[in-house]
Design a protein around this motif. Sequence first.
Motif, PDB file in Angstrom:
ATOM      1  N   VAL A 122       0.853  -1.188   0.000  1.00  0.00           N
ATOM      2  CA  VAL A 122       0.000   0.000   0.000  1.00  0.00           C
ATOM      3  C   VAL A 122       0.888   1.238   0.000  1.00  0.00           C
ATOM      4  O   VAL A 122       1.765   1.388   0.860  1.00  0.00           O
ATOM      5  CB  VAL A 122      -0.926   0.014   1.244  1.00  0.00           C
ATOM      6  N   VAL A 123       0.631   2.129  -0.951  1.00  0.00           N
ATOM      7  CA  VAL A 123       1.420   3.355  -1.032  1.00  0.00           C
ATOM      8  C   VAL A 123       1.130   4.242   0.180  1.00  0.00           C
ATOM      9  O   VAL A 123       0.010   4.285   0.687  1.00  0.00           O
ATOM     10  CB  VAL A 123       1.153   4.115  -2.342  1.00  0.00           C
ATOM     11  N   ALA A 124       2.138   4.938   0.628  1.00  0.00           N
ATOM     12  CA  ALA A 124       2.039   5.727   1.865  1.00  0.00           C
ATOM     13  C   ALA A 124       0.966   6.803   1.794  1.00  0.00           C
ATOM     14  O   ALA A 124       0.337   7.118   2.812  1.00  0.00           O
ATOM     15  CB  ALA A 124       3.392   6.357   2.187  1.00  0.00           C
ATOM     16  N   TRP A 125       0.719   7.369   0.622  1.00  0.00           N
ATOM     17  CA  TRP A 125      -0.268   8.441   0.540  1.00  0.00           C
ATOM     18  C   TRP A 125      -1.704   7.910   0.592  1.00  0.00           C
ATOM     19  O   TRP A 125      -2.639   8.683   0.664  1.00  0.00           O
ATOM     20  CB  TRP A 125      -0.049   9.316  -0.691  1.00  0.00           C
ATOM     21  N   ASN A 126      -1.879   6.597   0.599  1.00  0.00           N
ATOM     22  CA  ASN A 126      -3.208   6.007   0.757  1.00  0.00           C
ATOM     23  C   ASN A 126      -3.426   5.715   2.244  1.00  0.00           C
ATOM     24  O   ASN A 126      -3.567   4.577   2.671  1.00  0.00           O
ATOM     25  CB  ASN A 126      -3.323   4.738  -0.089  1.00  0.00           C
ATOM     26  N   ASP A 127      -3.437   6.773   3.030  1.00  0.00           N
ATOM     27  CA  ASP A 127      -3.446   6.631   4.487  1.00  0.00           C
ATOM     28  C   ASP A 127      -4.686   5.923   5.019  1.00  0.00           C
ATOM     29  O   ASP A 127      -4.615   5.197   6.004  1.00  0.00           O
ATOM     30  CB  ASP A 127      -3.251   7.989   5.173  1.00  0.00           C
ATOM     31  N   ARG A 128      -5.838   6.079   4.373  1.00  0.00           N
ATOM     32  CA  ARG A 128      -7.048   5.386   4.845  1.00  0.00           C
ATOM     33  C   ARG A 128      -6.849   3.868   4.747  1.00  0.00           C
ATOM     34  O   ARG A 128      -7.158   3.131   5.684  1.00  0.00           O
ATOM     35  CB  ARG A 128      -8.264   5.807   4.029  1.00  0.00           C
ATOM     36  N   THR A 129      -6.322   3.395   3.633  1.00  0.00           N
ATOM     37  CA  THR A 129      -6.099   1.956   3.464  1.00  0.00           C
ATOM     38  C   THR A 129      -5.002   1.466   4.398  1.00  0.00           C
ATOM     39  O   THR A 129      -5.121   0.380   4.970  1.00  0.00           O
ATOM     40  CB  THR A 129      -5.746   1.635   1.997  1.00  0.00           C
ATOM     41  N   VAL A 130      -3.971   2.246   4.610  1.00  0.00           N
ATOM     42  CA  VAL A 130      -2.920   1.868   5.563  1.00  0.00           C
ATOM     43  C   VAL A 130      -3.545   1.669   6.943  1.00  0.00           C
ATOM     44  O   VAL A 130      -3.278   0.673   7.622  1.00  0.00           O
ATOM     45  CB  VAL A 130      -1.788   2.925   5.605  1.00  0.00           C
ATOM     46  N   ARG A 131      -4.404   2.586   7.360  1.00  0.00           N
ATOM     47  CA  ARG A 131      -5.055   2.473   8.678  1.00  0.00           C
ATOM     48  C   ARG A 131      -6.012   1.280   8.744  1.00  0.00           C
ATOM     49  O   ARG A 131      -6.128   0.624   9.778  1.00  0.00           O
ATOM     50  CB  ARG A 131      -5.814   3.758   9.016  1.00  0.00           C
ATOM     51  N   LEU A 132      -6.706   0.981   7.663  1.00  0.00           N
ATOM     52  CA  LEU A 132      -7.709  -0.083   7.667  1.00  0.00           C
ATOM     53  C   LEU A 132      -7.120  -1.491   7.657  1.00  0.00           C
ATOM     54  O   LEU A 132      -7.833  -2.456   7.931  1.00  0.00           O
ATOM     55  CB  LEU A 132      -8.648   0.073   6.466  1.00  0.00           C
ATOM     56  N   GLN A 133      -5.853  -1.624   7.347  1.00  0.00           N
ATOM     57  CA  GLN A 133      -5.265  -2.965   7.275  1.00  0.00           C
ATOM     58  C   GLN A 133      -5.398  -3.724   8.598  1.00  0.00           C
ATOM     59  O   GLN A 133      -5.683  -4.918   8.606  1.00  0.00           O
ATOM     60  CB  GLN A 133      -3.805  -2.905   6.823  1.00  0.00           C
ATOM     61  N   ALA A 134      -5.234  -3.050   9.725  1.00  0.00           N
ATOM     62  CA  ALA A 134      -5.385  -3.722  11.024  1.00  0.00           C
ATOM     63  C   ALA A 134      -6.839  -4.142  11.242  1.00  0.00           C
ATOM     64  O   ALA A 134      -7.104  -5.240  11.746  1.00  0.00           O
ATOM     65  CB  ALA A 134      -4.930  -2.809  12.161  1.00  0.00           C
ATOM     66  N   PHE A 135      -7.792  -3.308  10.842  1.00  0.00           N
ATOM     67  CA  PHE A 135      -9.220  -3.645  10.940  1.00  0.00           C
ATOM     68  C   PHE A 135      -9.523  -4.904  10.139  1.00  0.00           C
ATOM     69  O   PHE A 135     -10.361  -5.711  10.518  1.00  0.00           O
ATOM     70  CB  PHE A 135     -10.063  -2.467  10.438  1.00  0.00           C
ATOM     71  N   ASN A 136      -8.815  -5.073   9.027  1.00  0.00           N
ATOM     72  CA  ASN A 136      -9.008  -6.223   8.146  1.00  0.00           C
ATOM     73  C   ASN A 136      -8.235  -7.454   8.607  1.00  0.00           C
ATOM     74  O   ASN A 136      -8.320  -8.497   7.975  1.00  0.00           O
ATOM     75  CB  ASN A 136      -8.574  -5.883   6.724  1.00  0.00           C
ATOM     76  N   GLY A 137      -7.436  -7.320   9.673  1.00  0.00           N
ATOM     77  CA  GLY A 137      -6.713  -8.464  10.214  1.00  0.00           C
ATOM     78  C   GLY A 137      -5.277  -8.616   9.748  1.00  0.00           C
ATOM     79  O   GLY A 137      -4.617  -9.603  10.070  1.00  0.00           O
ATOM     80  N   TYR A 138      -4.773  -7.652   9.010  1.00  0.00           N
ATOM     81  CA  TYR A 138      -3.403  -7.745   8.504  1.00  0.00           C
ATOM     82  C   TYR A 138      -2.384  -7.352   9.573  1.00  0.00           C
ATOM     83  O   TYR A 138      -2.670  -6.562  10.465  1.00  0.00           O
ATOM     84  CB  TYR A 138      -3.201  -6.822   7.296  1.00  0.00           C
ATOM     85  N   ARG A 139      -1.192  -7.883   9.427  1.00  0.00           N
ATOM     86  CA  ARG A 139      -0.052  -7.545  10.265  1.00  0.00           C
ATOM     87  C   ARG A 139       0.873  -6.654   9.449  1.00  0.00           C
ATOM     88  O   ARG A 139       1.188  -6.956   8.298  1.00  0.00           O
ATOM     89  CB  ARG A 139       0.695  -8.825  10.662  1.00  0.00           C
TER      90      ARG A 139
END
Length: 189
Positions: A122-139
Motif C-alpha cells: 500500500v502506497v504511503a499516501w493512501n493513508d485510509r487503506t494503511v489504517r484499515l489494514q489492522a481492521f481487516n486483520g493484517y499484520r
Amino acid sequence: MYDFLSYRRITPDDARLLLDWRTAPHITKYMLTDVPYDIARQIAWIERCNAREDYQHCIIRIEGRDVGYASITVTDGHSGIGEIGVYIGDATAPKELTIYNFVGTLNHAFFTMGLHKIVNHVVAWNDRTVRLQAFNGYRAVGVLKDHTLKDGIRHDLHIFEQSAAHWAEFGRKFKDSRNWWGEETVYRG
C-alpha cells in the motif's frame, strides 16, 4: 450477515465502467500506474484476465449497485502467496458499507482459491487503506522507504500480510463465510 454486499463476474461489457473508475481522479491518485482511456485495450485486458488461472477479479456490489473492483493475484503459486487489489470506483457508495468488501474477498482468496497468505503493498499516501489494514486483520511487516516512483516523486510503500489460518480465526467476528459468488466457504488448513 452482509446482505447489502455481493460480487459479480466481470465481462467485456464492463470495459467502460471499469475504465471510467480506473481513470477517475479519486482512484488514479492511489494507483502506482496510470492507464490510457482506451476501450479496446480495456476489453482485451478483461479477456486476458478472465482466461488467467493465477488471477481472479470481480465487481463489488452494494445494495445491488456496482460500486467497485477487487482482484486477487497469485504472486507465488508454489507457496500459495497472493496479493489483493481493491478500489471503490463509485464515489457516492456509502463508505460504512464498502468498508466490508474485504470479507468476501479474503474468504475467496483463502478458502476458495486455497491461498496460504496474502501480502499487500500500500502506497504511503493512501493513508485510509494503511489504517484499515489492522481492521481487516493484517499484520504490518514494514515500510520500503522511498520505494515507489509516482509523478517523479519517490514514496514509501507499506507491506502487510495475513495468513489463511489467521483469517480463519480473525474473520469469525464478521460472521460471514461466503466467497465472491455467495458460496459458504470453510478453512482447509
